[in-house]
Each structure stands twice: as C-alpha cells, then as structure tokens.
Write a protein that holds these residues in place. Structure first.
Motif, PDB file in Angstrom:
ATOM      1  N   GLY A  98       0.804  -1.062   0.061  1.00  0.00           N
ATOM      2  CA  GLY A  98      -0.081  -0.176   0.066  1.00  0.00           C
ATOM      3  C   GLY A  98       0.906   1.343  -0.161  1.00  0.00           C
ATOM      4  N   PHE A  99       2.143   1.180   0.228  1.00  0.00           N
ATOM      5  CA  PHE A  99       3.013   2.312   0.154  1.00  0.00           C
ATOM      6  C   PHE A  99       2.935   2.977  -1.143  1.00  0.00           C
ATOM      7  CE2 PHE A  99       7.276   4.301  -0.494  1.00  0.00           C
ATOM      8  CZ  PHE A  99       7.286   5.274   0.278  1.00  0.00           C
ATOM      9  N   THR A 100       2.955   4.174  -1.487  1.00  0.00           N
ATOM     10  CA  THR A 100       3.116   4.904  -2.563  1.00  0.00           C
ATOM     11  C   THR A 100       4.137   5.498  -2.823  1.00  0.00           C
ATOM     12  OG1 THR A 100       1.704   6.903  -1.810  1.00  0.00           O
ATOM     13  CG2 THR A 100       0.412   4.778  -2.758  1.00  0.00           C
ATOM     14  N   ALA A 101       4.745   5.873  -3.920  1.00  0.00           N
ATOM     15  CA  ALA A 101       5.813   6.743  -4.545  1.00  0.00           C
ATOM     16  C   ALA A 101       5.628   7.275  -5.735  1.00  0.00           C
ATOM     17  CB  ALA A 101       7.235   6.079  -4.254  1.00  0.00           C
ATOM     18  N   ASP A 102       6.573   8.212  -6.185  1.00  0.00           N
ATOM     19  CA  ASP A 102       6.410   8.622  -7.716  1.00  0.00           C
ATOM     20  C   ASP A 102       7.515   9.144  -8.168  1.00  0.00           C
ATOM     21  OD1 ASP A 102       6.680  11.117  -6.287  1.00  0.00           O
ATOM     22  OD2 ASP A 102       5.000  11.872  -7.320  1.00  0.00           O
ATOM     23  N   GLY A 103       7.754   9.532  -9.328  1.00  0.00           N
ATOM     24  CA  GLY A 103       8.898   9.936 -10.185  1.00  0.00           C
ATOM     25  C   GLY A 103       8.731  10.531 -11.544  1.00  0.00           C
ATOM     26  N   ASP A 104       9.655  11.002 -12.053  1.00  0.00           N
ATOM     27  CA  ASP A 104       9.556  11.706 -13.195  1.00  0.00           C
ATOM     28  C   ASP A 104      10.637  11.218 -14.437  1.00  0.00           C
ATOM     29  OD1 ASP A 104       7.189  13.455 -13.181  1.00  0.00           O
ATOM     30  OD2 ASP A 104       8.480  13.832 -11.443  1.00  0.00           O
ATOM     31  N   PHE A 105      10.468  10.830 -15.495  1.00  0.00           N
ATOM     32  CA  PHE A 105      11.379  10.670 -16.576  1.00  0.00           C
ATOM     33  C   PHE A 105      11.631  11.892 -17.098  1.00  0.00           C
ATOM     34  CE2 PHE A 105       8.696   6.978 -16.148  1.00  0.00           C
ATOM     35  CZ  PHE A 105       9.767   5.952 -16.193  1.00  0.00           C
ATOM     36  N   VAL A 106      13.121  12.523 -17.084  1.00  0.00           N
ATOM     37  CA  VAL A 106      13.422  13.509 -17.660  1.00  0.00           C
ATOM     38  C   VAL A 106      14.688  13.130 -18.588  1.00  0.00           C
ATOM     39  CG1 VAL A 106      14.321  15.817 -17.141  1.00  0.00           C
ATOM     40  CG2 VAL A 106      12.711  14.812 -15.738  1.00  0.00           C
ATOM     41  N   ASP A 107      14.573  13.603 -19.854  1.00  0.00           N
ATOM     42  CA  ASP A 107      15.611  13.401 -20.808  1.00  0.00           C
ATOM     43  C   ASP A 107      15.978  11.666 -20.749  1.00  0.00           C
ATOM     44  OD1 ASP A 107      15.405  15.833 -21.928  1.00  0.00           O
ATOM     45  OD2 ASP A 107      16.941  16.694 -20.393  1.00  0.00           O
ATOM     46  N   GLY A 108      15.399  11.072 -20.619  1.00  0.00           N
ATOM     47  CA  GLY A 108      15.634   9.492 -20.689  1.00  0.00           C
ATOM     48  C   GLY A 108      16.345   8.889 -19.210  1.00  0.00           C
ATOM     49  N   VAL A 109      15.987   9.789 -18.219  1.00  0.00           N
ATOM     50  CA  VAL A 109      16.532   9.383 -17.064  1.00  0.00           C
ATOM     51  C   VAL A 109      15.478   9.334 -16.059  1.00  0.00           C
ATOM     52  CG1 VAL A 109      17.897  10.123 -15.013  1.00  0.00           C
ATOM     53  CG2 VAL A 109      18.766  10.558 -17.383  1.00  0.00           C
TER      54      VAL A 109
END
Length: 77
Positions: A55-66
């Motif tokens: 149930g833990f949540t997290a997020d992220g972003d793809f920036v210039d292939g990273v």
C-alpha cells in the motif's frame, strides 16, 4: 504497443534496480534482495506513480531519458 519506459532502470552503482513490466507491475531490487518491493505502476506522460503491494505509494518523473525517483537517479540498463 509497448510503452517506451518498460524495462530495467538502475542507479549508477547498480544497487537499486526497477524493472517495469509490460503488465503494469514492477519489481524493485536492492543490493542482493532481488524482489525487495513489488507492486503496480502507472505512467502518465513522463510521470510515474508506484503503489507497492503493502500500500506504500511513491512517484517519479522521466526527464531526458532518466528516471528521477525518491532522490535517486536511474538510467535504462
């Protein structure tokens, strides 16, 4: 069509490894723990939301292939 972000993403030292599977699931390995975390992910544009099986949540972003996630930088393996 297979999403372009599917596959293995790793930190520079190889300690953290995120495998984004085609079925919307992921496996995160940490060091010698091959399935330290597992769960579902959803990509919207260049943003990724994770929800692990506890149930833990997290997020992220793809920036210039990273992938930038929780202070980590992961690159495609």
């Amino acid at each position: 069509m297979i999403h372009p972000y599917i596959g293995l993403w790793v930190t520079a030292d190889g300690h953290i490894r995120h495998e984004l599977l085609p079925d919307g699931r992921y496996v995160e390995a940490r060091g010698t723990r091959e399935a330290a975390y597992t769960g579902r992910y959803e990509v919207t544009g260049d943003h990724i939301d994770y929800r692990d099986d506890t149930g833990f949540t997290a997020d992220g972003d793809f920036v210039d292939g990273v992938l930038h996630h929780a202070g980590m930088v992961l690159r495609r393996a």
